[in-house]
Enzyme design. Structure first.
Site, PDB file in Angstrom:
ATOM      1  N   LEU A  59     -17.791 -46.003  -3.691  1.00 12.39           N
ATOM      2  CA  LEU A  59     -19.048 -45.831  -4.405  1.00 12.39           C
ATOM      3  C   LEU A  59     -19.129 -46.784  -5.585  1.00 12.39           C
ATOM      4  CD1 LEU A  59     -21.347 -43.367  -4.997  1.00 12.39           C
ATOM      5  CD2 LEU A  59     -19.775 -42.992  -6.870  1.00 12.39           C
ATOM      6  N   CYS A  60     -20.325 -47.291  -5.860  1.00  8.34           N
ATOM      7  CA  CYS A  60     -20.577 -48.053  -7.087  1.00  8.34           C
ATOM      8  C   CYS A  60     -21.938 -47.611  -7.615  1.00  8.34           C
ATOM      9  CB  CYS A  60     -20.500 -49.560  -6.837  1.00  8.34           C
ATOM     10  SG  CYS A  60     -21.799 -50.232  -5.777  1.00  8.34           S
ATOM     11  N   ALA A  61     -22.642 -48.488  -8.305  1.00  6.71           N
ATOM     12  CA  ALA A  61     -23.938 -48.112  -8.870  1.00  6.71           C
ATOM     13  C   ALA A  61     -25.002 -47.949  -7.784  1.00  6.71           C
ATOM     14  CB  ALA A  61     -24.392 -49.122  -9.917  1.00  6.71           C
TER      15      ALA A  61
END
Length: 108
Positions: A59-61
């Site tokens: 997951l990231c932004a």
């Protein structure tokens, strides 16, 4: 590359299997409870923290950095899934997030 939406991920029992590759200051603002932060900038130094024997969700932004990390790990034999939409998509889906500094790790 395999991907999953935040809503699909939230329906799974994957506590501790979400790796957030955003930088520490980004995670301090908003994060998923139980996710593990391994910033992309430090990923190569901490790759040994990624389990080989289980599926991990990256997951990231919004999904760009996590897609890069997912591709890298997939090419090396890890069972990884990119979270499309990232933490922004997670929050927009109305899923629970934590705000403020994370609690220190138990072994810290």
């Amino acid at each position: 590359m395999e991907s999953i939406t935040p809503a699909e991920l939230s329906a799974l029992d994957v506590a501790g299997s979400i790796i957030d590759v955003r930088e520490v200051d980004e995670v301090a603002g908003m994060r998923i409870a139980g996710s593990v932060n391994i910033p992309m900038s430090a990923f190569m130094d901490r790759i040994q923290e990624v389990p080989l024997e289980e599926t991990v969700y990256i997951l990231c932004a919004v999904g760009g950095r996590s897609a890069q990390v997912t591709t890298y790990l997939d090419q090396r034999g890890y069972d990884v899934v990119n979270v499309d939409g990232g933490i922004i998509g997670w929050e927009r889906a109305g899923l629970a997030v934590e705000h403020g500094p994370a609690a220190p790790a138990a072994d810290a």
